[in-house]
Design an enzyme around this catalytic site. Sequence first.
Site, short mmCIF file in Angstrom:
data_model
loop_
_atom_site.label_atom_id
_atom_site.label_comp_id
_atom_site.label_asym_id
_atom_site.label_seq_id
_atom_site.Cartn_x
_atom_site.Cartn_y
_atom_site.Cartn_z
N LYS A 1 0.99 -1.27 0.18
CA LYS A 1 0.45 -0.51 0.22
C LYS A 1 1.02 1.32 0.23
O LYS A 1 1.16 1.79 1.14
CB LYS A 1 -0.74 -0.03 1.02
CG LYS A 1 -2.61 0.79 0.65
CD LYS A 1 -2.22 2.12 0.86
CE LYS A 1 -1.97 2.64 1.95
NZ LYS A 1 -2.27 4.62 1.91
N GLY B 1 6.73 4.99 8.50
CA GLY B 1 5.57 6.34 9.12
C GLY B 1 5.57 6.58 10.88
O GLY B 1 6.87 6.43 11.27
N GLU C 1 8.36 0.63 11.58
CA GLU C 1 9.74 1.91 11.32
C GLU C 1 9.39 3.30 11.69
O GLU C 1 8.55 3.99 10.83
CB GLU C 1 10.98 1.42 10.38
CG GLU C 1 12.36 1.89 10.10
CD GLU C 1 12.15 3.82 9.66
OE1 GLU C 1 11.81 4.60 11.12
OE2 GLU C 1 12.68 4.12 8.53
N CYS D 1 13.40 10.83 8.84
CA CYS D 1 12.84 10.22 9.95
C CYS D 1 14.41 10.02 10.70
O CYS D 1 14.30 10.69 11.53
CB CYS D 1 12.58 8.49 9.89
SG CYS D 1 13.03 7.37 9.28
N GLU E 1 8.99 15.81 16.41
CA GLU E 1 8.85 15.88 14.56
C GLU E 1 8.60 16.62 13.94
O GLU E 1 7.41 16.68 13.89
CB GLU E 1 9.35 14.17 14.60
CG GLU E 1 9.64 14.15 12.67
CD GLU E 1 9.65 12.72 13.01
OE1 GLU E 1 10.67 11.76 12.30
OE2 GLU E 1 8.12 11.69 13.08
#
Length: 494
Positions: free
Chosen positions: A189, A242, A264, A298, A395
């Site tokens: 996806k 994500g 992750e 990330c 973040e």
Amino acid sequence: MNTPHTAMPPLLQQPLRLLIDGQWVGCASGARMDVINPSTGEVLAQEALGGAADIHQAVQAARRALEAGPWARMRPAERTRLLLKLADALDQHGDELALLETLNTGKPLKVARLFDVGHAAECLRYNAGWATKLNGETRAVSLHGDWHAYTLREPVGVVGLIVPWNVPLAMAVSKIAPALAAGCTVVLKPAELTPLTALRLGELIVAVGFPPGVVNIVTGLGTEAGQALVAHPGVDKVSFTGSTAVGKAILGSAAGNLKRVALELGGKSPVFIFPDADLDRAIDAAARGIFSNTGQVCAAGSRLFVHRSVAERVVEGVARRARQLRVAPGLVADAEIGPVISARQRERVMAYVASGRAEGAEVVAGGEAIDGAGYFIQPTVMVNTAPAMKVVREEIFGPVLCVQQFDDDSLEQLAARGNDTDFGLSSSIWTRDLRTAHQMVRRLKAGNVRVNAAAALDFAMPFGGYKQSGWGRENGREGVEAYTELKSVAIDLN
């Protein structure tokens, strides 16, 4: 900002569809969504919005391929050859894939060609080798009598793969490659914002000869297609990259059949520059570590800790680099930084900058959105930041660096400042002192620590995080074995 005229790739000259059981099909609902070029705000294409019905069909196809199709009988060496053929196909179509990636993400075309496509091809080659090297062990047991005991590694089953929008091609391949090497079948996806290279990858997967159902690709919204994939009882494992917030939601949705989950997630990675460091290299690395991919990474080094004695030089060096970077659409030849992915993301990043200013931080470079078409932001450096500020704690996922200074703190105190975060994905240390380097490495709570290096991504090295940066590891033996189940066998020879 105008981009030069570029011929549209063939993928964009036809309706975008789903890959299910080796066939390109429309979605059950017929719903579609615009795919936007973030450099211009213009519509590139319309993707099919797959939903629960499409996911169900894809999972069933993956299950048939796993248990009854040619894939179930394929020898490991044959899986290796197919993965290598796919790597060659990526190289052969690299210019087209890079163009699609640049159109869909805005990143500089040269970066997309050298890193994104090159990284994906090498990932396939690395993992191809593991298909023939996964094995169990014989074990010496202490049971009474005469026993033959051993372990087997078997594919975990049908795997749902959900990838983000920041590095879409490389991330899709980084999940598909180890899963296929281990013998699994997959349903991918892609992020709804960036489906293009995943769909072109699907065309190449079919072209090189993977059996139907081994790789299925369903585009659509995370709240619909993604949710259906995570919750589907026919999926044995989900691997997601994500945000931490979505990762937490996935855990709840996966509970129905206790499917395996790999996550992750986010990061707020510290960079430490000591006074004895090679400052020219450290400054360059600190700038690249936060501004590359427009900060949408990330593992971005978003918190810079610099010794007071060299802080002025380091901050000015990074700020100068921020001001010099060529911010432009990815198709502009000298572009160094593209846009953020969407108008919403630009608003989010700018809200963090405003928050930092309101809490007392000073902007010494950038700090503004760029007027005109597309979603561009100036590379930003903020000083006088403090641990309690939102820009330091959360973040941002944008080109914003938060700087703090340290004096002759003990390494325990300094590491504690670096560890003062919910995340633990990556970290970087700049020093010539081996004692300082090794002691900091041991004290930092992060899954990846780099010493005197801007980046050290290698497929042989496991990648993942501590704390709320995720569960599990990708890359290396660990990344392939994560797609296996371990079976113990004990045979009584008496």
